[in-house]
Enzyme design. Sequence first.
Site, mmCIF file in Angstrom:
data_model
loop_
_atom_site.group_PDB
_atom_site.id
_atom_site.type_symbol
_atom_site.label_atom_id
_atom_site.label_comp_id
_atom_site.label_asym_id
_atom_site.label_seq_id
_atom_site.Cartn_x
_atom_site.Cartn_y
_atom_site.Cartn_z
ATOM 1 N N ASP A 8 0.959 -1.187 0.026
ATOM 2 C CA ASP A 8 0.090 -0.001 -0.029
ATOM 3 C C ASP A 8 0.887 1.151 -0.094
ATOM 4 O OD1 ASP A 8 1.002 0.417 2.718
ATOM 5 O OD2 ASP A 8 -1.007 0.642 3.478
ATOM 6 N N CYS A 66 3.394 -3.020 3.981
ATOM 7 C CA CYS A 66 2.486 -1.855 4.430
ATOM 8 C C CYS A 66 3.496 -0.822 5.322
ATOM 9 C CB CYS A 66 1.222 -2.105 4.964
ATOM 10 S SG CYS A 66 1.356 -2.837 6.593
ATOM 11 N N GLY A 67 2.852 0.053 6.023
ATOM 12 C CA GLY A 67 3.746 1.069 6.921
ATOM 13 C C GLY A 67 4.401 0.242 8.048
ATOM 14 N N GLY A 69 3.668 -3.010 8.478
ATOM 15 C CA GLY A 69 3.946 -4.304 8.280
ATOM 16 C C GLY A 69 2.776 -5.304 8.718
ATOM 17 N N GLY A 71 -0.746 -4.895 9.203
ATOM 18 C CA GLY A 71 -1.983 -4.812 8.283
ATOM 19 C C GLY A 71 -1.798 -5.886 7.301
HETATM 20 C C1 RB5 Z 1 -1.361 3.010 6.290
HETATM 21 O O1 RB5 Z 1 -1.547 4.637 6.719
HETATM 22 C C2 RB5 Z 1 -1.165 2.111 7.197
HETATM 23 O O2 RB5 Z 1 -1.969 1.987 8.432
HETATM 24 C C3 RB5 Z 1 -0.694 0.806 6.828
HETATM 25 O O3 RB5 Z 1 0.245 0.813 5.771
HETATM 26 C C4 RB5 Z 1 -0.248 0.027 7.450
HETATM 27 O O4 RB5 Z 1 0.871 0.199 8.362
HETATM 28 C C5 RB5 Z 1 -1.289 -1.018 8.358
HETATM 29 O O5 RB5 Z 1 -1.005 -1.774 8.969
#
Ligand code: RB5
Length: 158
Positions: A8, A66-67, A69, A71
Site C-alpha cells: 500500500d 505496508c507502513g 507490516g 495490516g
Molecule cells: C497506512 O497508513 C498504514 O496504516 C498501513 O500502511 C499499515 O501500516 C497498516 O498496518
Amino acid sequence: MKVGIAADHGGFEMKQQLVEKLQAKNHEVKDFGAYELSADDDYPDFIIPLSKAVARGALDRGIVICGSGVGASVAANKIPGVRCGLCHDHFSSRQGVEDDDMNVLCLGGRVMGPAVAWDHVEAFLCATFSGAERHLRRLEKVAALENDGLPQRKIKKQ
Ligand code: RB5
C-alpha cells in the site's frame, strides 16, 4: 524465482526499490500494486490478490509491505496456504523459511530502510524449508486450523 510483491502507500517506495533489485538479480517479478502513490489506498486490495496467487502456486514466494507490516501480515495470513511472517530481523527472514516454510515475507516500509529491506529479501529468497519431521508436524497442526468452521470474531466499531 517467481516472486510477487505488493504494497500500500506505506510500503510503496520500498516496493519500487525492491522490484528493481529483484529484477537485477533475474527474478521473475509480478507486481500486484499499488501502481501509484495514493494515501487513500487500502492494503487488502493488493495483499490479498498476491496471497491468493501464492496459495494456488502461481508464485514461488511473495513479499508484502505496508507502513508497519502489521495490516499486510494479518491480511495475507487470512488466505489458507499462506504462511506470512512480519520480520524485523535477518535471522527470522531466513529461519522462517527453514523451519516454518514461510512463503510470504512481510516488511514495514516505515520501520526500516532500503538496504535492510533488501537484506531481508535476500535471506528469505535464499532459504529453503528443511522438511524436518518436527517442522512438518507443527505445520500440519497449524494447517488443520484452516477452514475448521471456527466462529469469526467481529470487528468492533469505536
Ligand atoms: C497506512 O497508513 C498504514 O496504516 C498501513 O500502511 C499499515 O501500516 C497498516 O498496518
